[in-house]
Motif scaffolding. Structure first.
Motif, PDB file in Angstrom:
ATOM      1  N   ARG A   1      -5.813  -2.841  -6.086  1.00  0.00           N
ATOM      2  CA  ARG A   1      -6.706  -3.935  -5.727  1.00  0.00           C
ATOM      3  C   ARG A   1      -7.923  -2.953  -4.800  1.00  0.00           C
ATOM      4  N   GLU A   2      -7.303  -2.118  -4.030  1.00  0.00           N
ATOM      5  CA  GLU A   2      -8.177  -1.145  -3.139  1.00  0.00           C
ATOM      6  C   GLU A   2      -7.819   0.370  -3.164  1.00  0.00           C
TER       7      GLU A   2
ATOM      8  N   SER B   1      -8.560   3.886  -1.281  1.00  0.00           N
ATOM      9  CA  SER B   1      -9.337   4.858  -0.186  1.00  0.00           C
ATOM     10  C   SER B   1      -8.863   6.107   0.079  1.00  0.00           C
TER      11      SER B   1
ATOM     12  N   THR C   1       0.959  -1.305  -0.031  1.00  0.00           N
ATOM     13  CA  THR C   1      -0.047  -0.084  -0.018  1.00  0.00           C
ATOM     14  C   THR C   1       0.888   1.248   0.134  1.00  0.00           C
TER      15      THR C   1
END
Length: 143
Positions: A122-123, A125, A88
């Motif tokens: 993938r993600e 936020s 991340t």
């Protein structure tokens, strides 16, 4: 634990920080190239990864740091966290405006960064703060 982060990524992203530093003050990372070098060093410590995964992470890093400078009032912090099957990247800037995709008009350059990030990750936020925001973007890796 190495010390390659200026922010502490949210645990909701699902990655435990490979390193975490205190927030505050301007980030020592000023350019997309500097951020890519930091990500490359972190990835090298993980052992072999597929070239496509490394390329995805480096492109996401470049796009997020560039967007922080171009649209976010400047980069305020940068972090990278490794956890399980993902890496991340967290990029904070001084704008409270969330990232958005604006359809291209005519020959206007740019406008590809945010869609690239959304496609490769993938993600993704966004944490809003009174003084700006942090974008957390997780890319899947095989470890």
């Amino acid at each position: 634990m190495n010390s390659r982060s200026e922010t502490r990524p949210r645990t909701a992203v699902g990655a435990s920080p490979a390193a975490a530093g205190a927030r505050g003050g301007p980030s020592p990372l000023l350019t997309p190239a500097q951020a890519r070098r930091l990500v490359s060093r972190t990835l090298a410590d993980l052992g072999p990864l597929r070239d496509s995964q490394v390329d995805d992470l480096l492109l996401v890093t470049s796009e997020l740091v560039t967007n922080a400078h171009r649209h976010g009032g400047g980069l305020t912090s940068f972090g990278i966290a490794v956890g399980g099957d993902r890496v991340t990247v967290s990029v904070a800037d001084a704008s409270v405006e969330p990232p958005r995709h604006e359809p291209r008009e005519g020959l206007r350059p740019g406008g590809f960064g945010w869609p690239i990030v959304l496609r490769l990750c993938r993600e993704v936020s966004v944490d809003a703060r009174p003084d700006g925001k942090t974008v957390h973007a997780a890319v899947t890796v095989d470890r």
